[in-house]
Write a protein that holds these residues in place. Sequence first.
Motif, PDB file in Angstrom:
ATOM      1  N   SER A 107     -25.315  10.583  -4.941  1.00  0.00           N
ATOM      2  CA  SER A 107     -26.628   9.935  -4.965  1.00  0.00           C
ATOM      3  C   SER A 107     -27.644  10.940  -5.446  1.00  0.00           C
ATOM      4  CB  SER A 107     -27.006   9.433  -3.567  1.00  0.00           C
ATOM      5  OG  SER A 107     -26.074   8.465  -3.138  1.00  0.00           O
ATOM      6  N   PRO A 108     -28.088  10.841  -6.685  1.00  0.00           N
ATOM      7  CA  PRO A 108     -29.055  11.814  -7.212  1.00  0.00           C
ATOM      8  C   PRO A 108     -30.387  11.719  -6.497  1.00  0.00           C
ATOM      9  CG  PRO A 108     -28.792   9.966  -8.715  1.00  0.00           C
ATOM     10  CD  PRO A 108     -27.757   9.784  -7.641  1.00  0.00           C
ATOM     11  N   ALA A 109     -31.146  12.825  -6.576  1.00  0.00           N
ATOM     12  CA  ALA A 109     -32.442  12.867  -5.887  1.00  0.00           C
ATOM     13  C   ALA A 109     -33.390  11.810  -6.428  1.00  0.00           C
ATOM     14  CB  ALA A 109     -33.057  14.255  -6.038  1.00  0.00           C
ATOM     15  N   THR A 110     -33.355  11.597  -7.735  1.00  0.00           N
ATOM     16  CA  THR A 110     -34.219  10.579  -8.352  1.00  0.00           C
ATOM     17  C   THR A 110     -33.348   9.700  -9.246  1.00  0.00           C
ATOM     18  OG1 THR A 110     -34.733  12.114 -10.153  1.00  0.00           O
ATOM     19  CG2 THR A 110     -36.278  12.024  -8.299  1.00  0.00           C
ATOM     20  N   PRO A 111     -32.583   8.799  -8.661  1.00  0.00           N
ATOM     21  CA  PRO A 111     -31.625   8.007  -9.439  1.00  0.00           C
ATOM     22  C   PRO A 111     -32.332   7.119 -10.446  1.00  0.00           C
ATOM     23  CG  PRO A 111     -31.871   7.086  -7.232  1.00  0.00           C
ATOM     24  CD  PRO A 111     -32.614   8.390  -7.246  1.00  0.00           C
ATOM     25  N   GLN A 112     -31.700   6.987 -11.632  1.00  0.00           N
ATOM     26  CA  GLN A 112     -32.193   6.068 -12.651  1.00  0.00           C
ATOM     27  C   GLN A 112     -31.791   4.644 -12.319  1.00  0.00           C
ATOM     28  OE1 GLN A 112     -34.107   7.134 -15.357  1.00  0.00           O
ATOM     29  NE2 GLN A 112     -34.116   8.983 -14.115  1.00  0.00           N
ATOM     30  N   GLN A 113     -30.552   4.473 -11.789  1.00  0.00           N
ATOM     31  CA  GLN A 113     -30.044   3.178 -11.389  1.00  0.00           C
ATOM     32  C   GLN A 113     -29.157   3.374 -10.179  1.00  0.00           C
ATOM     33  OE1 GLN A 113     -28.463   2.099 -15.500  1.00  0.00           O
ATOM     34  NE2 GLN A 113     -29.137   0.133 -14.795  1.00  0.00           N
ATOM     35  N   GLU A 114     -28.898   2.288  -9.480  1.00  0.00           N
ATOM     36  CA  GLU A 114     -27.945   2.357  -8.389  1.00  0.00           C
ATOM     37  C   GLU A 114     -26.560   2.625  -8.965  1.00  0.00           C
ATOM     38  OE1 GLU A 114     -28.369   2.204  -5.071  1.00  0.00           O
ATOM     39  OE2 GLU A 114     -30.511   2.292  -5.508  1.00  0.00           O
ATOM     40  N   PRO A 115     -25.690   3.368  -8.207  1.00  0.00           N
ATOM     41  CA  PRO A 115     -24.324   3.560  -8.679  1.00  0.00           C
ATOM     42  C   PRO A 115     -23.657   2.218  -8.953  1.00  0.00           C
ATOM     43  CG  PRO A 115     -24.776   4.948  -6.790  1.00  0.00           C
ATOM     44  CD  PRO A 115     -25.939   4.014  -6.919  1.00  0.00           C
ATOM     45  N   PRO A 116     -22.783   2.139  -9.960  1.00  0.00           N
ATOM     46  CA  PRO A 116     -22.153   0.871 -10.290  1.00  0.00           C
ATOM     47  C   PRO A 116     -21.282   0.371  -9.148  1.00  0.00           C
ATOM     48  CG  PRO A 116     -21.064   2.679 -11.435  1.00  0.00           C
ATOM     49  CD  PRO A 116     -22.289   3.240 -10.802  1.00  0.00           C
ATOM     50  N   ARG A 117     -21.276  -0.933  -8.947  1.00  0.00           N
ATOM     51  CA  ARG A 117     -20.403  -1.533  -7.955  1.00  0.00           C
ATOM     52  C   ARG A 117     -18.956  -1.430  -8.411  1.00  0.00           C
ATOM     53  NH1 ARG A 117     -22.924  -7.372  -7.640  1.00  0.00           N
ATOM     54  NH2 ARG A 117     -22.588  -7.028  -9.869  1.00  0.00           N
ATOM     55  N   ASN A 118     -18.024  -1.547  -7.458  1.00  0.00           N
ATOM     56  CA  ASN A 118     -16.611  -1.449  -7.799  1.00  0.00           C
ATOM     57  C   ASN A 118     -16.222  -2.461  -8.865  1.00  0.00           C
ATOM     58  OD1 ASN A 118     -16.316   0.595  -5.980  1.00  0.00           O
ATOM     59  ND2 ASN A 118     -15.356  -0.659  -4.384  1.00  0.00           N
ATOM     60  N   ASP A 119     -16.724  -3.710  -8.731  1.00  0.00           N
ATOM     61  CA  ASP A 119     -16.372  -4.751  -9.691  1.00  0.00           C
ATOM     62  C   ASP A 119     -16.893  -4.410 -11.082  1.00  0.00           C
ATOM     63  OD1 ASP A 119     -15.143  -6.105  -7.687  1.00  0.00           O
ATOM     64  OD2 ASP A 119     -16.733  -7.595  -7.402  1.00  0.00           O
ATOM     65  N   ASP A 120     -18.118  -3.890 -11.157  1.00  0.00           N
ATOM     66  CA  ASP A 120     -18.697  -3.533 -12.451  1.00  0.00           C
ATOM     67  C   ASP A 120     -17.918  -2.391 -13.102  1.00  0.00           C
ATOM     68  OD1 ASP A 120     -20.646  -5.425 -12.101  1.00  0.00           O
ATOM     69  OD2 ASP A 120     -22.105  -4.025 -11.258  1.00  0.00           O
ATOM     70  N   LEU A 121     -17.555  -1.398 -12.304  1.00  0.00           N
ATOM     71  CA  LEU A 121     -16.828  -0.259 -12.842  1.00  0.00           C
ATOM     72  C   LEU A 121     -15.432  -0.668 -13.303  1.00  0.00           C
ATOM     73  CD1 LEU A 121     -17.293   2.714 -13.367  1.00  0.00           C
ATOM     74  CD2 LEU A 121     -16.323   3.215 -11.125  1.00  0.00           C
ATOM     75  N   GLU A 122     -14.806  -1.549 -12.548  1.00  0.00           N
ATOM     76  CA  GLU A 122     -13.480  -2.028 -12.943  1.00  0.00           C
ATOM     77  C   GLU A 122     -13.554  -2.839 -14.233  1.00  0.00           C
ATOM     78  OE1 GLU A 122      -9.441  -2.527 -12.964  1.00  0.00           O
ATOM     79  OE2 GLU A 122     -10.704  -1.161 -11.796  1.00  0.00           O
ATOM     80  N   ALA A 123     -14.597  -3.655 -14.356  1.00  0.00           N
ATOM     81  CA  ALA A 123     -14.763  -4.441 -15.581  1.00  0.00           C
ATOM     82  C   ALA A 123     -14.999  -3.512 -16.771  1.00  0.00           C
ATOM     83  CB  ALA A 123     -15.934  -5.406 -15.428  1.00  0.00           C
ATOM     84  N   PHE A 124     -15.775  -2.450 -16.559  1.00  0.00           N
ATOM     85  CA  PHE A 124     -15.992  -1.483 -17.633  1.00  0.00           C
ATOM     86  C   PHE A 124     -14.691  -0.784 -18.006  1.00  0.00           C
ATOM     87  CE2 PHE A 124     -16.831   2.973 -18.829  1.00  0.00           C
ATOM     88  CZ  PHE A 124     -17.499   2.750 -20.017  1.00  0.00           C
ATOM     89  N   ARG A 125     -13.891  -0.429 -17.002  1.00  0.00           N
ATOM     90  CA  ARG A 125     -12.604   0.218 -17.271  1.00  0.00           C
ATOM     91  C   ARG A 125     -11.708  -0.680 -18.113  1.00  0.00           C
ATOM     92  NH1 ARG A 125      -7.379   0.675 -15.867  1.00  0.00           N
ATOM     93  NH2 ARG A 125      -7.497  -1.249 -14.659  1.00  0.00           N
ATOM     94  N   GLU A 126     -11.687  -1.964 -17.803  1.00  0.00           N
ATOM     95  CA  GLU A 126     -10.844  -2.901 -18.551  1.00  0.00           C
ATOM     96  C   GLU A 126     -11.317  -3.022 -19.996  1.00  0.00           C
ATOM     97  OE1 GLU A 126     -10.806  -6.543 -16.373  1.00  0.00           O
ATOM     98  OE2 GLU A 126      -9.620  -5.728 -14.706  1.00  0.00           O
ATOM     99  N   ARG A 127     -12.631  -3.073 -20.185  1.00  0.00           N
ATOM    100  CA  ARG A 127     -13.151  -3.134 -21.557  1.00  0.00           C
ATOM    101  C   ARG A 127     -12.799  -1.869 -22.324  1.00  0.00           C
ATOM    102  NH1 ARG A 127     -17.767  -4.954 -18.855  1.00  0.00           N
ATOM    103  NH2 ARG A 127     -18.904  -3.011 -19.330  1.00  0.00           N
TER     104      ARG A 127
END
Length: 300
Positions: free
Chosen positions: A8-28
Amino acid sequence: PYTTLFRSPATPQQEPPRNDDLEAFRERLMARFAGQLDQPGGQIRLLEELMRYLARFDPEHWRENLSALLMTWFPDRSDELLAKAEAMIAYQDFMEREQYTLRAMGPDERRDFIWAKRRELFGDEADQIWQSELRNQALSQSLKNLDQQSGTTIAKAEAFTRAIEDTYGQDAAAVMERRRQELTDRFLSLSSVQQSLHEQPAEQRYQTLRGIRQQLGMEEQALDRWDQLDRTRDERWARGEEYQSRRQAIVDQYEPGPEREEALDNLSRNIFGDDMAAIIRDEEAAGYFRYRESRVYGQN
């Protein structure tokens, strides 16, 4: 399973990706690069995509996250991909650090300086990673050589087609299909080609232009359309040259003022019609005179 990979960065640009989003990105990612992971260029493109994705969520720690994901997603290739990722990061740092030095160099010196660093970091694979750049440089050199050679314009077009085939090999047909207009324009821009076209009478020039385009793979219907466009452009330039000559006579005759402007307005409408005259006069008000520009046969 992925949430622990992301700090968790001190000043995050976005929330960390959810598991489903990261898995969908991995598949793509896997679908897109499945057949390219044995190729250095494909590996680099995969890493670039992954780096951009991770940097959006955690700009401070994306490098650590990249390492974790590579070990999780590519356990059999993680060492190889990590080494390439480190080389990429070093190359990006080098380009940023040396940007002012590079700007001060001439084109040849700059190219040699960059290639020395690429080969230092990537070894022999640098040629594969930047293959498209090498091919484009080879094609540019072929055009330069052709421009300096004697021979007819059609013979040069034939030689240019052979240079494309030699440069791109089995990919030549696909390159021609995808970049035909760009390649045609590059050939037509050669000074020796333009000199020859300017020296030819109109009908001979039309045949030469058709022959060039035919050599570069254009089909008959496209050739016919270009023939008509060449003739239309000649008519347009003839009107433009007449306009420039008569315009200069008006400028020489009248002092600056309403009378001169009225005469110029009337001239432009008589030659071009109301709509085009308005465009021409607006361009002149902005300091642009289109019919003083160089004529490039086959392009304007």
